[in-house]
Write an enzyme that holds these catalytic residues in place. Structure first.
Site, PDB file in Angstrom:
ATOM      1  CG  HIS A  42      15.958 -38.910  -8.221  1.00  0.00           C
ATOM      2  ND1 HIS A  42      16.302 -40.196  -7.926  1.00  0.00           N
ATOM      3  CD2 HIS A  42      17.118 -38.273  -8.539  1.00  0.00           C
ATOM      4  CE1 HIS A  42      17.620 -40.340  -8.043  1.00  0.00           C
ATOM      5  NE2 HIS A  42      18.130 -39.184  -8.412  1.00  0.00           N
ATOM      6  NE  ARG A  78       5.128   1.156  -0.306  1.00  0.00           N
ATOM      7  CZ  ARG A  78       6.213   0.704   0.309  1.00  0.00           C
ATOM      8  NH1 ARG A  78       7.383   0.870  -0.237  1.00  0.00           N
ATOM      9  NH2 ARG A  78       6.127   0.112   1.470  1.00  0.00           N
ATOM     10  CE  LYS A 137      10.609  -3.818  -5.676  1.00  0.00           C
ATOM     11  NZ  LYS A 137      11.114  -4.883  -6.548  1.00  0.00           N
ATOM     12  CD  GLU A 182       8.161 -11.837  -9.481  1.00  0.00           C
ATOM     13  OE1 GLU A 182       7.561 -11.279  -8.577  1.00  0.00           O
ATOM     14  OE2 GLU A 182       9.394 -11.881  -9.529  1.00  0.00           O
ATOM     15  CB  CYS A 191      -0.945   0.067   1.190  1.00  0.00           C
ATOM     16  SG  CYS A 191      -1.908  -1.413   1.435  1.00  0.00           S
ATOM     17  CD  GLU A 232      15.370 -14.255  -8.931  1.00  0.00           C
ATOM     18  OE1 GLU A 232      14.879 -14.848  -7.966  1.00  0.00           O
ATOM     19  OE2 GLU A 232      15.041 -13.099  -9.249  1.00  0.00           O
ATOM     20  CE  LYS A 288      11.987 -11.928 -10.605  1.00  0.00           C
ATOM     21  NZ  LYS A 288      12.931 -11.742  -9.551  1.00  0.00           N
ATOM     22  CD1 TRP A 292      -1.019  -6.309  -3.339  1.00  0.00           C
ATOM     23  CD2 TRP A 292      -1.079  -7.014  -1.224  1.00  0.00           C
ATOM     24  NE1 TRP A 292      -0.794  -7.659  -3.341  1.00  0.00           N
ATOM     25  CE2 TRP A 292      -0.818  -8.119  -2.063  1.00  0.00           C
ATOM     26  CE3 TRP A 292      -1.161  -7.228   0.158  1.00  0.00           C
ATOM     27  CZ2 TRP A 292      -0.641  -9.405  -1.576  1.00  0.00           C
ATOM     28  CZ3 TRP A 292      -0.989  -8.519   0.642  1.00  0.00           C
ATOM     29  CH2 TRP A 292      -0.723  -9.588  -0.220  1.00  0.00           C
ATOM     30  CG  ASN A 350       0.629   2.020   3.882  1.00  0.00           C
ATOM     31  OD1 ASN A 350      -0.443   2.055   3.293  1.00  0.00           O
ATOM     32  ND2 ASN A 350       1.751   2.484   3.374  1.00  0.00           N
ATOM     33  N   GLY A 351      -0.393  -1.190   6.846  1.00  0.00           N
ATOM     34  CA  GLY A 351      -0.084  -2.075   7.976  1.00  0.00           C
ATOM     35  C   GLY A 351      -1.287  -2.908   8.348  1.00  0.00           C
TER      36      GLY A 351
HETATM   37  C1  F6R Z   1      10.390 -11.449  -6.713  1.00  0.00           C
HETATM   38  C2  F6R Z   1      10.323 -10.537  -5.603  1.00  0.00           C
HETATM   39  C3  F6R Z   1       9.972 -11.069  -4.264  1.00  0.00           C
HETATM   40  C4  F6R Z   1      10.873 -10.437  -3.193  1.00  0.00           C
HETATM   41  C5  F6R Z   1      10.422 -10.878  -1.800  1.00  0.00           C
HETATM   42  C6  F6R Z   1      11.335 -10.346  -0.723  1.00  0.00           C
HETATM   43  O1  F6R Z   1      10.726 -10.781  -7.888  1.00  0.00           O
HETATM   44  O2  F6R Z   1      10.534  -9.369  -5.744  1.00  0.00           O
HETATM   45  O3  F6R Z   1      10.071 -12.457  -4.222  1.00  0.00           O
HETATM   46  O4  F6R Z   1      12.188 -10.814  -3.427  1.00  0.00           O
HETATM   47  O5  F6R Z   1       9.118 -10.433  -1.577  1.00  0.00           O
HETATM   48  O6  F6R Z   1      11.344  -8.961  -0.693  1.00  0.00           O
HETATM   49  P1  F6R Z   1      12.471  -8.172   0.062  1.00  0.00           P
HETATM   50  O7  F6R Z   1      13.758  -8.446  -0.642  1.00  0.00           O
HETATM   51  O8  F6R Z   1      12.062  -6.738  -0.051  1.00  0.00           O
HETATM   52  O9  F6R Z   1      12.491  -8.669   1.455  1.00  0.00           O
END
Ligand code: F6R
Length: 609
Positions: free
Chosen positions: A505, A27, A604, A489, A2, A482, A486, A75, A101-102
């Site tokens: 396996h 956010r 984010k 998501e 948020c 990774e 990507k 969010w 927020n929170g």
């Molecule tokens: C994937 C992504 C998330 C963050 C995860 C941790 O692209 O961005 O998986 O890596 O939410 O976030 P941080 O690093 O801010 O703790």
């Protein structure tokens, strides 16, 4: 999660609010709203489900004017994304509006109590209780009412409040959720992130927990500490360049941030090698304690967790210290064995991730010391650790982490070298070699960026699949994890990563001609083994995309597509192969018509459990 904005001053609040919400949209983007005090006694609240653009249209159509207002982009946590659950929330009188927020953990209890006293609730949110609590305490002093209301709250909050009696004031406070304020000749501003303010002022105050700031229309800001006494904080100067918050010609932030990576890696490692030694002045206070450690635990979530998996290899190879890597949300509910000889390395781009914060807290309560790697200097994770290291990636706006991942990996490599030297396992020659090798990485990343046309060809070939499998070994396997994250998501395409040696396996049963397999087959000690795994999946009809070392012509015969990356020591290969996979995921997402910067259901920073 948020975003909060607020403006009081000379001019139309809605312009700042909408612009600020667009900046903070990364956010959270389920719904958005604003509350504007038009004049004494006249508060207008407008909310819309969906993105800020929807709200912006409504605000224009309804011609909302006023020089004091607050806004929010959401969010959803409590209550589905809807207009009625969007912030701001108001009290029974319709005079008070709150953005939050929170999470308020005791909101059910408070709601029952407020209902029993005759309050009527419009939404399913936890936030609405705050508006009603302020309503009960308000006797003409917004600061006092806010203090009384927050004294009842258990949980985390960043709050901005307006009252139609006070068309020239915004009251803000926080607990464990960031709030930043600043002013200019135009008035006073609040945001949950300084990026919302940087077009207006570069000098901001990060509000501390339990403090309140009262913003006035003439730009003055009064600060009150937890004891209700006034205080005078020093502002922090934000020196981001003007381009930080804009796409600067790129179609999306993700691509911009991918292209920033050569510079980011250079910035991250700058100054870490000095006269044949490693330089970590931030760890000076821990210096002698670091000589006593006998184990390292790394915690993080998502992409940051993946950086941790790579760091384990660095640390075990170079410092010969046993390392465990844990997903923070699991770690916090286990019974981890840590003590005052355990170093915890917390990795978090945002410095706000709730599970990682809790993991730090638990680790420290067991006697361990925590070093946090973060991109946000004033973040909670940085403040709540024994030391923090800035990854220097500059603000990352696209929801999918790209440049922060590379910065984390580069810095973790340096940190592992530092610990290797401290443990007497590495010497100045190792440092010199390492410094030269890592210094070459930015140019190697640029080379991969030039491979975009070939990556697009691979993406087209895979975009119609219902599932993609990623396989690799060692560092290649972590890059696969990774890469799969990507792809999932941002393109909503199912993807799984497996250690290549593990597929027989079980997972190989998934393979047929409809499941493309992405293989990391760069030159390494396990290259021949990976080639055998390629043959295994090829025999089952899979279309194969290989990420291979340039010059490896033989791989072409075994695979359908090859993305070449420059020759690089295996340990640094995640810094290059991941870039190819970021571009691969982005191209597929675009082909599928997805919003790469704001993927569905995500935000984010994950500030809730
Ligand atoms: C994937 C992504 C998330 C963050 C995860 C941790 O692209 O961005 O998986 O890596 O939410 O976030 P941080 O690093 O801010 O703790």
């Amino acid at each position: 999660m948020c975003g909060i904005v607020g403006f009081v001053g000379r001019g139309d609040a809605k312009d700042f609010l909408i612009k600020g919400l667009l900046t903070l949209e990364y956010r959270g983007y389920d719904s958005a709203g604003v509350a504007v005090v038009r004049e004494k006694g006249d508060l207008e609240v407008i909310c819309r489900k969906g993105k800020v653009a929807e709200l912006s249209r409504a605000v224009k159509e309804l011609n909302v004017t006023g020089s004091c207002g607050i806004g929010h982009t959401r969010w959803a946590t409590h209550g589905e994304p809807s207009e009625v659950n969007a912030h701001p929330h108001i009290d029974c009188t319709g005079n008070i509006a709150v953005v939050h927020n929170g999470i308020i953990e005791n909101f059910m209890e408070l709601k029952e109590e407020l209902l029993s006293r005759g309050h009527a609730f419009a939404s399913e949110t936890d936030t609405e209780v705050i508006a009603h609590l302020i309503e009960e305490s308000y006797e003409g002093d917004l600061v006092q009412a806010l203090r009384a209301a927050t004294s009842r709250l258990i949980g985390a909050y960043g709050l901005a409040v307006v009252h139609s009696d006070c068309p020239d004031e915004i009251a803000v406070t926080r607990k464990e959720s960031p709030i930043v304020v600043g002013n200019s000749v135009k008035g006073a501003f609040v945001g949950s992130d300084p990026i919302a303010l940087i077009d207006y002022t570069r000098d901001v105050v990060y509000l501390e927990d339990d403090c309140i700031a009262l913003l006035h229309g003439d730009g003055k800001i009064d600060y009150y500490g937890p004891d209700a006494e006034p205080y005078y904080p020093e502002p922090t100067h934000i020196d981001w360049d003007a381009e930080t918050a804009s796409r600067t010609g790129f179609p999306d932030f993700m691509l911009k941030e991918i292209y920033e990576q050569p510079r980011v890696v250079s910035d991250t490692i700058a100054g870490r090698f000095a006269d044949g030694a490693m330089s970590f002045p931030e760890l000076e206070e821990l210096d002698s304690w670091l000589d006593t450690i006998d184990g390292i635990t790394i915690v993080g979530c998502g992409t940051s967790y993946h950086a941790g998996l790579i760091a384990r290899e660095f640390l075990e190879r170079w410092a010969r210290i046993p390392v465990s890597v844990e997903v923070a949300s699991e770690f916090r509910y286990r019974s981890p064995i840590l003590d005052d000889r355990t170093l915890v390395i917390a990795i978090t781009q945002s410095g706000e991730t709730a599970d990682t914060l809790e993991a730090i807290k638990i680790a420290r309560s067991l006697g361990a010391k925590a070093i946090t790697l973060t991109n946000v200097i004033g973040s909670r994770a940085a403040r709540e650790s024994d030391a923090f290291l800035n990854i220097r990636a500059n603000i990352e706006i696209s929801v999918a982490a790209t440049k922060s991942f590379l910065a984390q990996v580069a810095l973790l490599a340096c940190l592992a070298m530092h610990l290797g030297v401290k443990c007497g396992k590495l010497g100045s020659e190792d440092i010199a070699r390492f410094a030269a090798e890592i210094a070459a990485v930015p140019a190697q990343i640029t080379q991969i960026l030039n491979e975009r046309p070939e990556i697009l060809r691979c993406a087209k070939a895979c975009s119609k699949a219902h599932s993609v499998m990623f396989i690799g070994r060692g560092f290649g396997y972590v890059s696969c994890k990774e890469g799969a994250l990507k792809l999932k998501e941002i393109s909503y395409l199912h993807a799984e990563a497996y250690p290549a040696g593990e597929i027989k396996h079980g997972p190989i049963a998934l393979i047929d001609e409809s499941v493309p397999v992405v293989v990391i087959a760069t030159k390494s000690d396990t290259y021949e083994k990976v080639v055998s795994n390629i043959i295994e999946v090829r025999t089952r009809g899979a279309k194969i995309v290989a990420i291979a070392t340039e010059g490896d012509e033989s791989i072409r015969k075994l695979t359908d597509y090859v993305i070449y990356v420059p020759e690089i020591p295996d340990c640094f290969s995640p810094l290059t192969t991941s870039v190819a996979l970021q571009l691969f995921a982005r191209e597929i997402a675009l082909i599928k018509g997805c919003d790469v910067d704001q993927p569905r259901n995500l935000a984010k920073s994950v500030t809730v459990e």
